[in-house]
Write an enzyme that holds these catalytic residues in place. Structure first.
Site, PDB file in Angstrom:
ATOM      1  N   TRP A 131      47.386   0.885  49.071  1.00 45.69           N
ATOM      2  CA  TRP A 131      47.124   2.024  48.181  1.00 45.69           C
ATOM      3  C   TRP A 131      46.221   2.983  48.955  1.00 45.69           C
ATOM      4  O   TRP A 131      45.183   2.565  49.476  1.00 45.69           O
ATOM      5  CB  TRP A 131      46.423   1.481  46.925  1.00 45.69           C
ATOM      6  CG  TRP A 131      46.123   2.469  45.860  1.00 45.69           C
ATOM      7  CD1 TRP A 131      46.987   3.357  45.299  1.00 45.69           C
ATOM      8  CD2 TRP A 131      44.864   2.649  45.195  1.00 45.69           C
ATOM      9  NE1 TRP A 131      46.344   4.073  44.321  1.00 45.69           N
ATOM     10  CE2 TRP A 131      45.047   3.661  44.242  1.00 45.69           C
ATOM     11  CE3 TRP A 131      43.605   2.049  45.307  1.00 45.69           C
ATOM     12  CZ2 TRP A 131      44.023   4.093  43.402  1.00 45.69           C
ATOM     13  CZ3 TRP A 131      42.592   2.476  44.477  1.00 45.69           C
ATOM     14  CH2 TRP A 131      42.799   3.478  43.537  1.00 45.69           C
ATOM     15  N   ASP A 212      41.804  -7.084  45.045  1.00 52.88           N
ATOM     16  CA  ASP A 212      41.917  -5.967  44.106  1.00 52.88           C
ATOM     17  C   ASP A 212      43.155  -6.188  43.239  1.00 52.88           C
ATOM     18  O   ASP A 212      44.273  -6.221  43.751  1.00 52.88           O
ATOM     19  CB  ASP A 212      42.029  -4.645  44.888  1.00 52.88           C
ATOM     20  CG  ASP A 212      42.066  -3.444  43.944  1.00 52.88           C
ATOM     21  OD1 ASP A 212      41.519  -3.545  42.826  1.00 52.88           O
ATOM     22  OD2 ASP A 212      42.632  -2.402  44.328  1.00 52.88           O
ATOM     23  N   LYS A 247      46.521  -0.247  33.444  1.00 53.03           N
ATOM     24  CA  LYS A 247      47.944  -0.468  33.163  1.00 53.03           C
ATOM     25  C   LYS A 247      48.148  -1.590  32.149  1.00 53.03           C
ATOM     26  O   LYS A 247      48.977  -1.465  31.256  1.00 53.03           O
ATOM     27  CB  LYS A 247      48.725  -0.844  34.423  1.00 53.03           C
ATOM     28  CG  LYS A 247      48.074  -0.497  35.720  1.00 53.03           C
ATOM     29  CD  LYS A 247      48.429   0.861  36.217  1.00 53.03           C
ATOM     30  CE  LYS A 247      47.548   1.218  37.395  1.00 53.03           C
ATOM     31  NZ  LYS A 247      47.783   2.511  37.934  1.00 53.03           N
TER      32      LYS A 247
HETATM   33  C1  LMR Z   1      48.854   4.421  41.406  1.00 49.68           C
HETATM   34  O1  LMR Z   1      48.790   3.767  42.446  1.00 49.68           O
HETATM   35  O2  LMR Z   1      49.761   5.227  41.163  1.00 49.68           O
HETATM   36  C2  LMR Z   1      47.807   4.239  40.350  1.00 49.68           C
HETATM   37  O3  LMR Z   1      46.951   3.203  40.699  1.00 49.68           O
HETATM   38  C3  LMR Z   1      47.104   5.476  39.981  1.00 49.68           C
HETATM   39  C4  LMR Z   1      46.145   5.953  41.019  1.00 49.68           C
HETATM   40  O4  LMR Z   1      44.982   6.145  40.683  1.00 49.68           O
HETATM   41  O5  LMR Z   1      46.527   6.159  42.171  1.00 49.68           O
END
Ligand code: LMR
Length: 398
Positions: A131, A212, A247
């Site tokens: 992420w 996480d 979520k």
């Molecule tokens: C995502 O990965 O789309 C979500 O966790 C929202 C975000 O804050 O990025």
């Protein structure tokens, strides 16, 4: 005064959401940000949360006082039990501490600051890819980040041997960020036997695991999705754990999350708790009340909890079904290509392998939004839009 301020290039996820909201095309489909939509393209509220919200709404006369720096205790306790399990060793030995945080991002920030304070020369290792905000948050806390191999584009699964090899080479006290389930952005997860091998390497190498989790319950169920957490706990490991309820309680805007640290003994855990509070104080003093009250009221009430669990299960099943439908529809349109990865990957996201040009074309020509990295939020698909999305992807790939 501010003329030297540099323009912001935008965030790959949140800025795409802004574009989606401004898009006036009727056929637009949001498969960008991680939001769970139902079959009517609505982000639904859980019945259990609605029930509690009605009760909470009656308390209009009561002023909202400050929560403690660590947040609402009943929320933190319930969060810890959900993550570590009822028969957790560290919980029984009072080695685990949990604070309420401003969503998963807030937990990562407080966790990162806490680690920087205590391990100033360590490096933070993240999966390749991860992420995007993981890197931003840890670098923002002053850490140097590095990547361990994770995704194998050949198999659309985990490059496990390469991952393990790199983990074995990481120096003592470096931090390793891991996603216990529903890997964001790829949807490719390790199986329990592979996690066991990772745990061995983490312990032998004296590495600091930072877990996480934001999708517990979206892959299999609340227990199985917490395998890595429970297995680390069982062997008496020490670790840091951030979690988000955005979520799994559909409370995105309430910023409900938690940070848990499992230490070697109860005295150390108490010291850690103090440092977490100190870190909260210097960033935002204390967290907000409403979201925490909603979540703890559900988790601590048997019938509301059962209702929440069953709705969550329904969501996971709907996502899994959409994965199959999209795979089948794509195969019909492009019979020479293999789309099995869609059903193998788990949780909200799939890594489609689409290039940034193809992802951009999907948006500009077909109003279908996925991230430029090729990540698709499968939870945005439903019976009404999946055929259109399959058409659009097939056209872009043809
Ligand atoms: C995502 O990965 O789309 C979500 O966790 C929202 C975000 O804050 O990025």
């Amino acid at each position: 005064m501010f003329q030297h301020v540099q323009p912001y290039a935008g965030d790959p996820i949140l800025s795409l959401m802004e574009k989606f909201q401004k898009d006036e095309r009727d056929n637009k489909v949001n498969l960008g940000i991680g939001l769970y939509y139902n079959e009517h393209s609505i982000v639904p509220q859980f019945n259990a949360i609605k029930t509690v919200a009605l009760e909470v709404g009656k308390n209009v006369d009561k002023a909202k006082l400050y929560l403690p720096m660590s947040g609402l205790k009943s929320y933190a306790d319930a969060t810890q039990a959900l993550l570590l399990g009822n028969d957790s060793k560290s919980r029984a030995e009072k080695r685990a501490v949990t604070i309420q945080t401003l969503g998963g991002s807030g937990a990562l920030k407080i966790g990162a600051d806490f680690l920087k304070e205590n391990f100033p020369t360590s490096k933070v290792w993240v999966s390749q890819p991860t992420w995007e905000n993981h890197i931003t948050i840890f670098q923002g806390a002053g850490f140097e980040t590095a990547e361990y191999p994770y995704f194998d584009p050949e198999t659309n699964g985990v490059a496990f041997e390469k991952m393990l090899e790199t983990l074995k080479s990481i120096p003592e006290n470096d931090v390793v960020l891991l996603h216990p389930c529903c890997h964001n952005p790829t949807g490719a997860d390790l199986v329990p036997e592979q996690w066991d091998q990772v745990i061995e390497v983490l312990i032998k190498g004296k590495l600091i695991p930072f877990l996480d989790i934001a999708y517990q319950g979206f892959a299999e169920d609340l227990e199985k999705d917490a395998y890595l957490i429970r297995a680390l706990d069982k062997v008496g490991a020490q670790f840091v754990l951030s979690n988000s309820f955005s979520k799994i309680f559909s409370l995105y805007g309430e910023r409900v999350g938690g940070l848990t640290v499992v230490s070697e003994d109860a005295v150390t855990a108490d010291n850690v708790f103090g440092r977490l509070k100190a870190n909260v104080r210097r960033v935002y003093s204390s967290p907000p009340t409403t979201g925490a009250v909603l979540v703890e009221s559900v988790l601590n009430n048997d019938s509301l909890r059962a209702d929440w669990e069953s709705e969550l299960k329904g969501m996971a099943e709907r996502i899994a079904k959409m994965r199959t439908v999209l795979r089948d529809e794509l195969v019909k349109r492009l019979p020479n290509k293999n789309f099995d990865y869609l059903v193998k990957q788990r949780g909200m996201f799939s890594y489609t392998g689409l290039t940034s040009e193809q992802a951009d074309k999907l948006r500009t020509e077909h109003a279908v939004y996925i991230l430029l990295s090729g990540r698709m939020c499968v939870a945005g698909l439903n019976e009404k839009n999946v055929y259109y999305v399959a058409d659009a992807i097939a056209k872009v790939l043809a």
